[in-house]
Structures are given as structure tokens and as C-alpha cells.
Design a protein around this motif. Structure first.
Motif, PDB file in Angstrom:
ATOM      1  N   GLU A  94      27.659  33.771  39.229  1.00  0.00           N
ATOM      2  CA  GLU A  94      27.658  35.168  38.508  1.00  0.00           C
ATOM      3  C   GLU A  94      25.958  35.510  38.332  1.00  0.00           C
ATOM      4  OE1 GLU A  94      29.666  37.634  34.866  1.00  0.00           O
ATOM      5  OE2 GLU A  94      29.359  35.296  34.677  1.00  0.00           O
ATOM      6  N   LEU A  95      25.701  36.856  38.778  1.00  0.00           N
ATOM      7  CA  LEU A  95      24.372  37.214  39.051  1.00  0.00           C
ATOM      8  C   LEU A  95      24.114  38.326  38.062  1.00  0.00           C
ATOM      9  CD1 LEU A  95      24.161  37.527  43.028  1.00  0.00           C
ATOM     10  CD2 LEU A  95      23.915  35.478  41.643  1.00  0.00           C
ATOM     11  N   PHE A  96      22.872  38.381  37.671  1.00  0.00           N
ATOM     12  CA  PHE A  96      22.497  39.374  36.503  1.00  0.00           C
ATOM     13  C   PHE A  96      21.250  39.862  36.919  1.00  0.00           C
ATOM     14  CE2 PHE A  96      24.997  36.235  34.438  1.00  0.00           C
ATOM     15  CZ  PHE A  96      25.803  36.871  33.500  1.00  0.00           C
ATOM     16  N   PHE A  97      21.292  41.281  37.309  1.00  0.00           N
ATOM     17  CA  PHE A  97      19.910  42.089  37.627  1.00  0.00           C
ATOM     18  C   PHE A  97      19.268  42.826  36.601  1.00  0.00           C
ATOM     19  CE2 PHE A  97      22.780  41.631  41.321  1.00  0.00           C
ATOM     20  CZ  PHE A  97      22.300  41.080  42.306  1.00  0.00           C
ATOM     21  N   GLU A  98      17.967  42.528  36.260  1.00  0.00           N
ATOM     22  CA  GLU A  98      17.303  43.269  35.128  1.00  0.00           C
ATOM     23  C   GLU A  98      16.094  43.780  35.875  1.00  0.00           C
ATOM     24  OE1 GLU A  98      15.878  42.570  30.310  1.00  0.00           O
ATOM     25  OE2 GLU A  98      16.977  40.993  31.638  1.00  0.00           O
ATOM     26  N   ASN A  99      16.072  45.076  36.088  1.00  0.00           N
ATOM     27  CA  ASN A  99      14.682  45.719  36.777  1.00  0.00           C
ATOM     28  C   ASN A  99      14.217  44.712  37.768  1.00  0.00           C
ATOM     29  OD1 ASN A  99      14.916  47.820  34.803  1.00  0.00           O
ATOM     30  ND2 ASN A  99      13.728  46.399  33.302  1.00  0.00           N
ATOM     31  N   LEU A 100      15.223  44.561  38.635  1.00  0.00           N
ATOM     32  CA  LEU A 100      14.688  43.717  39.960  1.00  0.00           C
ATOM     33  C   LEU A 100      14.058  44.691  40.923  1.00  0.00           C
ATOM     34  CD1 LEU A 100      14.404  41.223  41.807  1.00  0.00           C
ATOM     35  CD2 LEU A 100      16.820  41.951  42.551  1.00  0.00           C
ATOM     36  N   GLU A 101      12.908  44.722  41.251  1.00  0.00           N
ATOM     37  CA  GLU A 101      12.245  45.475  42.379  1.00  0.00           C
ATOM     38  C   GLU A 101      12.344  45.132  43.646  1.00  0.00           C
ATOM     39  OE1 GLU A 101       8.306  46.314  41.301  1.00  0.00           O
ATOM     40  OE2 GLU A 101       8.719  47.103  39.278  1.00  0.00           O
ATOM     41  N   ILE A 102      12.903  45.915  44.582  1.00  0.00           N
ATOM     42  CA  ILE A 102      13.080  45.697  45.991  1.00  0.00           C
ATOM     43  C   ILE A 102      12.195  46.565  46.971  1.00  0.00           C
ATOM     44  CG2 ILE A 102      14.726  45.403  47.863  1.00  0.00           C
ATOM     45  CD1 ILE A 102      16.954  45.024  45.618  1.00  0.00           C
ATOM     46  N   PRO A 103      11.488  46.083  47.499  1.00  0.00           N
ATOM     47  CA  PRO A 103      10.807  47.003  48.480  1.00  0.00           C
ATOM     48  C   PRO A 103      11.638  48.087  49.248  1.00  0.00           C
ATOM     49  CG  PRO A 103      10.015  44.635  49.024  1.00  0.00           C
ATOM     50  CD  PRO A 103      11.238  44.590  48.111  1.00  0.00           C
ATOM     51  N   ALA A 104      11.027  49.231  49.236  1.00  0.00           N
ATOM     52  CA  ALA A 104      11.837  50.342  50.072  1.00  0.00           C
ATOM     53  C   ALA A 104      12.125  50.125  51.174  1.00  0.00           C
ATOM     54  CB  ALA A 104      10.857  51.601  50.077  1.00  0.00           C
ATOM     55  N   GLU A 105      11.317  49.400  52.209  1.00  0.00           N
ATOM     56  CA  GLU A 105      11.765  48.765  53.556  1.00  0.00           C
ATOM     57  C   GLU A 105      13.042  47.871  53.597  1.00  0.00           C
ATOM     58  OE1 GLU A 105       8.165  46.408  52.731  1.00  0.00           O
ATOM     59  OE2 GLU A 105       8.696  48.494  52.177  1.00  0.00           O
ATOM     60  N   ASN A 106      13.605  47.457  52.450  1.00  0.00           N
ATOM     61  CA  ASN A 106      14.518  46.412  52.277  1.00  0.00           C
ATOM     62  C   ASN A 106      16.010  47.127  52.264  1.00  0.00           C
ATOM     63  OD1 ASN A 106      12.449  44.641  52.328  1.00  0.00           O
ATOM     64  ND2 ASN A 106      13.572  43.173  51.092  1.00  0.00           N
ATOM     65  N   LEU A 107      15.838  48.608  52.356  1.00  0.00           N
ATOM     66  CA  LEU A 107      17.075  49.370  52.513  1.00  0.00           C
ATOM     67  C   LEU A 107      17.609  49.286  53.978  1.00  0.00           C
ATOM     68  CD1 LEU A 107      18.984  51.673  51.350  1.00  0.00           C
ATOM     69  CD2 LEU A 107      17.305  53.265  52.378  1.00  0.00           C
ATOM     70  N   ILE A 108      19.020  48.969  54.148  1.00  0.00           N
ATOM     71  CA  ILE A 108      19.573  48.806  55.450  1.00  0.00           C
ATOM     72  C   ILE A 108      20.105  50.037  55.653  1.00  0.00           C
ATOM     73  CG2 ILE A 108      21.055  47.347  56.926  1.00  0.00           C
ATOM     74  CD1 ILE A 108      20.449  45.178  55.146  1.00  0.00           C
ATOM     75  N   GLY A 109      19.673  50.778  56.825  1.00  0.00           N
ATOM     76  CA  GLY A 109      20.649  51.737  57.269  1.00  0.00           C
ATOM     77  C   GLY A 109      20.302  53.150  56.219  1.00  0.00           C
ATOM     78  N   GLN A 110      21.412  53.833  56.301  1.00  0.00           N
ATOM     79  CA  GLN A 110      21.173  55.163  55.702  1.00  0.00           C
ATOM     80  C   GLN A 110      21.187  54.975  54.110  1.00  0.00           C
ATOM     81  OE1 GLN A 110      22.907  58.526  57.736  1.00  0.00           O
ATOM     82  NE2 GLN A 110      22.864  59.853  56.007  1.00  0.00           N
ATOM     83  N   GLU A 111      20.721  55.840  53.205  1.00  0.00           N
ATOM     84  CA  GLU A 111      20.848  55.794  51.984  1.00  0.00           C
ATOM     85  C   GLU A 111      22.500  56.332  51.783  1.00  0.00           C
ATOM     86  OE1 GLU A 111      19.485  57.568  47.847  1.00  0.00           O
ATOM     87  OE2 GLU A 111      17.730  57.293  49.391  1.00  0.00           O
ATOM     88  N   GLY A 112      23.110  55.774  50.712  1.00  0.00           N
ATOM     89  CA  GLY A 112      24.290  56.437  50.556  1.00  0.00           C
ATOM     90  C   GLY A 112      25.566  55.847  51.259  1.00  0.00           C
ATOM     91  N   MET A 113      25.194  55.094  52.282  1.00  0.00           N
ATOM     92  CA  MET A 113      26.274  54.674  53.525  1.00  0.00           C
ATOM     93  C   MET A 113      26.715  53.368  53.416  1.00  0.00           C
ATOM     94  SD  MET A 113      27.058  57.624  55.217  1.00  0.00           S
ATOM     95  CE  MET A 113      27.600  57.233  56.469  1.00  0.00           C
ATOM     96  N   GLY A 114      26.266  52.669  52.267  1.00  0.00           N
ATOM     97  CA  GLY A 114      26.675  51.290  52.270  1.00  0.00           C
ATOM     98  C   GLY A 114      28.124  50.829  52.269  1.00  0.00           C
ATOM     99  N   PHE A 115      28.724  51.533  51.660  1.00  0.00           N
ATOM    100  CA  PHE A 115      30.193  51.292  51.636  1.00  0.00           C
ATOM    101  C   PHE A 115      31.020  51.163  53.068  1.00  0.00           C
ATOM    102  CE2 PHE A 115      35.044  52.366  50.967  1.00  0.00           C
ATOM    103  CZ  PHE A 115      35.273  51.265  50.265  1.00  0.00           C
ATOM    104  N   LYS A 116      30.263  52.273  53.831  1.00  0.00           N
ATOM    105  CA  LYS A 116      31.074  52.061  55.331  1.00  0.00           C
ATOM    106  C   LYS A 116      30.463  51.089  55.941  1.00  0.00           C
ATOM    107  CE  LYS A 116      30.695  55.129  59.545  1.00  0.00           C
ATOM    108  NZ  LYS A 116      30.199  53.974  60.317  1.00  0.00           N
ATOM    109  N   TYR A 117      29.200  50.644  55.612  1.00  0.00           N
ATOM    110  CA  TYR A 117      28.710  49.470  56.361  1.00  0.00           C
ATOM    111  C   TYR A 117      29.358  48.115  56.036  1.00  0.00           C
ATOM    112  CZ  TYR A 117      24.531  52.504  57.216  1.00  0.00           C
ATOM    113  OH  TYR A 117      23.923  53.867  57.297  1.00  0.00           O
TER     114      TYR A 117
END
Length: 386
Positions: free
Chosen positions: A213-236
Motif C-alpha cells: 500500500e502506498l501513501f503520497f504526501e506532497n510528493l514532488e515529481i519533476p515536470a519532465e517525468n510526465l509521460i505523453g500528453q497530460e490528461g491522456m493517462g487512462f488511454k495509455y
């Protein structure tokens, strides 16, 4: 029972030879310790088998799903458990199909070499399960970075992976036209994340399948770590599920053959009332039925692989292959355990271990009832039930 040679015989022979260096005693010991088969996974990685689907330009083998499925099948047929490493096969597909050139150049060669492991995918949440569009984990853009808050569950191999594919909602559900929109995919550096906002809580379970089980609390991820187009993750994510389900089907087929092999040998040698138990039809028929069902499931596996490798729609075939193979392996497991009697419950025979391992696939990565729903709606044209 030795199957006839096929066009993948060279792969089968090579994988079997490697697996032969890790006999039942090795896997039994790892299972008993609830450990991770590090040496086995390292050997598979160094031999290049886990990079089968990565293109040659990134250091992989550039093979198709059919070849990858043979590798997974042979691991399970040899008495191992592909669940320890199958994520390395299909998780990178999202990156390969939708990542930028820079992302692929950064990650894929090191994943292919084994320097980095991409074994984990963070999708499922406690309150949503398979209803993925309702996920509550959010990623909000702030000062050129993404800030993640939320929770995931049943996330495998975190302790033995360097990176994870993470699905998070980047646009609130109330603000999108379609509920499948507004989710995005990120590459998460797990070792860095555990120092700055990610808490991991292992979930002990009946199978030696490390999950958390994972818990995320204000975890910061670099912008360049977004894969593909924002908002299209479910399709991917959906793009990769057909490969996952087909590979799981191959693993179950490997399990099914393992159980049939074991029980066939046992009942030939086991003498009760002056005759081999395998001479009795009450013993023969259930084993024969199991073999028939594994063979039939295998045909659907090949059909799914053929369509996937031809870049044709294969959602129905992948789902049906997973259903048929999981059902066949579980029924073969029951027959094998039953015919061994009390010895089937003894750890030294390895049946109880494989019995537990193959039972998982009635539930994961998609449950039997959801496959029924898919077939009812998409193939039979029945009204959507949920």
C-alpha cells in the motif's frame, strides 16, 4: 510429457536451461522465507530475457509478444513464478509507446541492461479497485513540478524496483467531459520518492507476491517525468493491458502444464492396491480434462499474440485468453493436489506453492467477472452492467 518442437523451440530450450540452474529447492526456499528471487531475476535480466520487448536500438531484443509470452510460460513451466519479474516486460510499454525520445533514451537502455528496474505500476486504489476513472490520487502542477497526494494499494515489487509508472488525476473528475479524461501518467523515481513524500506499507498475503500500500504526501515529481500528453493517462494504461493479460495467460498455461506434468508422473509411479493409481479412469479422466483445457487456452493465447504483434485490436482475445488460461491452470492445480493426496500439501512437493501462485490469477490483474462483463457488452452487445 514433452511437447513437440515449435518455431519458438530455441527460446524454450534456452529459457529452460537457465531455469534449470534454479531447481525447485531454490524457489521453495525463497517462498518459505517470503523472499525475492534476486539471483533468478538477475540471471534472467543478464541473459536479456526481460528486455525481450524493448527495441534493439535501446539495447533490447526487439521481439514480439508471442516470444515474450513463451519466456513467461517457460519460467512457470519450470517451477518458477514470473510474478516476480513480469512487470519488467509490460510496464515499459507505456514509456515505449508514449514517452518522448528523450525519455526513451534516458530510461530504456538502462532498463534493458538491468541497471534500472521498472517493475511497478501504480493504478489501483483502496476505494476504487477496477473503477479506475474514480481514482482520488491527484497530481497538481506547482512551480514547474507535479505535487502528488493520495493512496494506492496492491502495488507490486516496490522494494525491488527503481521506478514506477504512476496514474494520477490531473484534472478533477467534475471538470472533464468524459470520466476517462483528466488522468496522467508519470515516471516516479522510487528511491528518491521514499525520501520525500512516499510511504510504503507491505501487505502480507497468502502468495509470496510482494505487494504494498502506498501513501503520497506532497510528493514532488519533476515536470519532465510526465509521460505523453497530460490528461491522456487512462488511454495509455489501457494500451498496455492487452499485453499484460496475454502474458499472464501464458504464465497460467505454463502453470497448467507444470501441474499436468507433475500429476501424470506421480500417478504412473504411485502404486495402491497393487496397481498404479494412473490406471484408474477416476484418476485418468480429470487429468485428461485438465490437459485438454490447457491446450485449448493455449490456442487463444496464440490468437491474442498474433493480433497484438500485427497491431490489430485484440482486447477480446487478450481477455478471453486470460480467462481460459487462469481457469485451466486452477483446475489443473486442483486435480494435481487431489491426486497427490496428503503429499500435495507437503511443501517439499512444491504443489501447494504453485497452487497458491496460480490461484491469484482468478482475481488479478482483472477478475473473472469483469472479463464476463467485457465479453457481454463488447462482443454480445448486451447493455453495460456498471
Amino acid at each position: 510429457m514433452t511437447p513437440p518442437p515449435d518455431k519458438y523451440q530455441d527460446i524454450r530450450d534456452a529459457v529452460r536451461a537457465l531455469c534449470g540452474e534454479f531447481p525447485d529447492e531454490y524457489h521453495r526456499k525463497v517462498d518459505g522465507q517470503r523472499g525475492y528471487p534476486e539471483a533468478f531475476v538477475d540471471a534472467l535480466t543478464k541473459a536479456g530475457w526481460l528486455a525481450a520487448l524493448i527495441p534493439q536500438e535501446y539495447g533490447g531484443s526487439g521481439l514480439g509478444l508471442a516470444e515474450a509470452s513463451v519466456i513467461m510460460e517457460e519460467i512457470n513451466r519450470s517451477g518458477g513464478n514470473s510474478g516476480a519479474c513480469h512487470g519488467q516486460m509490460y510496464n515499459m510499454g507505456t514509456l515505449l509507446r508514449h514517452g518522448s525520445d528523450a525519455q526513451k533514451q534516458k530510461y530504456l537502455p538502462k532498463i534493458a541492461s538491468g541497471e534500472w528496474r521498472l517493475q511497478s505500476m501504480g493504478v489501483t486504489e483502496p476505494s476504487t479497485g477496477t473503477d479506475t476513472t474514480k481514482i482520488k490520487t491527484t497530481a497538481v502542477k506547482k512551480d514547474g513540478r507535479w505535487v502528488v497526494n493520495g493512496q494506492k494499494v496492491w502495488i507490486s515489487r516496490i522494494q525491488h524496483s527503481d521506478f514506477m509508472i504512476l496514474l494520477a488525476r490531473t484534472t478533477p473528475l467534475a471538470d472533464v467531459k468524459k470520466k476517462s479524461e483528466g488522468m496522467s501518467i508519470f515516471m516516479v523515481d522510487l528511491r528518491q520518492a521514499e525520501k520525500s513524500g512516499l510511504t510504503v506499507r507491505p501487505i502480507p498475503n497468502m502468495v509470496n507476491h510482494e505487494t504494498n500500500e502506498l501513501f503520497f504526501e506532497n510528493l514532488e515529481i519533476p515536470a519532465e517525468n510526465l509521460i505523453g500528453q497530460e490528461g491522456m493517462g487512462f488511454k495509455y494504461i489501457l494500451d498496455g493491458l492487452n499485453a499484460e493479460r496475454t502474458l499472464i495467460a501464458a504464465e497460467c498455461i505454463g502453470d497448467g502444464y507444470w501441474f499436468v506434468d507433475r500429476v501424470t508422473k506421480y500417478v504412473k509411479d504411485r502404486v495402491v492396491f497393487g496397481r498404479p493409481t494412473g490406471q484408474n479412469q477416476g484418476v485418468q479422466f480429470p487429468i485428461a480434462e485438465s490437459y485438454i483445457e490447457v491446450e485449448a487456452a493455449n490456442l487463444m493465447r496464440w490468437k491474442a499474440c498474433e493480433l497484438f504483434d500485427a497491431h490489430q485490436p485484440c482486447g477480446a482475445e487478450a481477455n478471453m485468453a486470460k480467462y481460459l488460461a487462469a481457469k485451466a491452470s486452477w483446475e489443473a492445480a486442483n486435480v494435481c493436489l487431489q491426486m497427490h493426496g496428503g503429499f500435495g500439501f507437503a511443501c517439499e512437493y512444491d504443489i501447494e506453492r504453485k497452487f497458491r501462485e496460480t490461484r491469484l490469477y482468478q482475481v488479478a490483474p482483472i477478475s473473472t467477472n469483469l472479463i464476463f462483463s467485457y465479453v457481454a457488452e463488447h462482443l454480445l452487445g448486451l447493455p453495460r452492467s456498471f
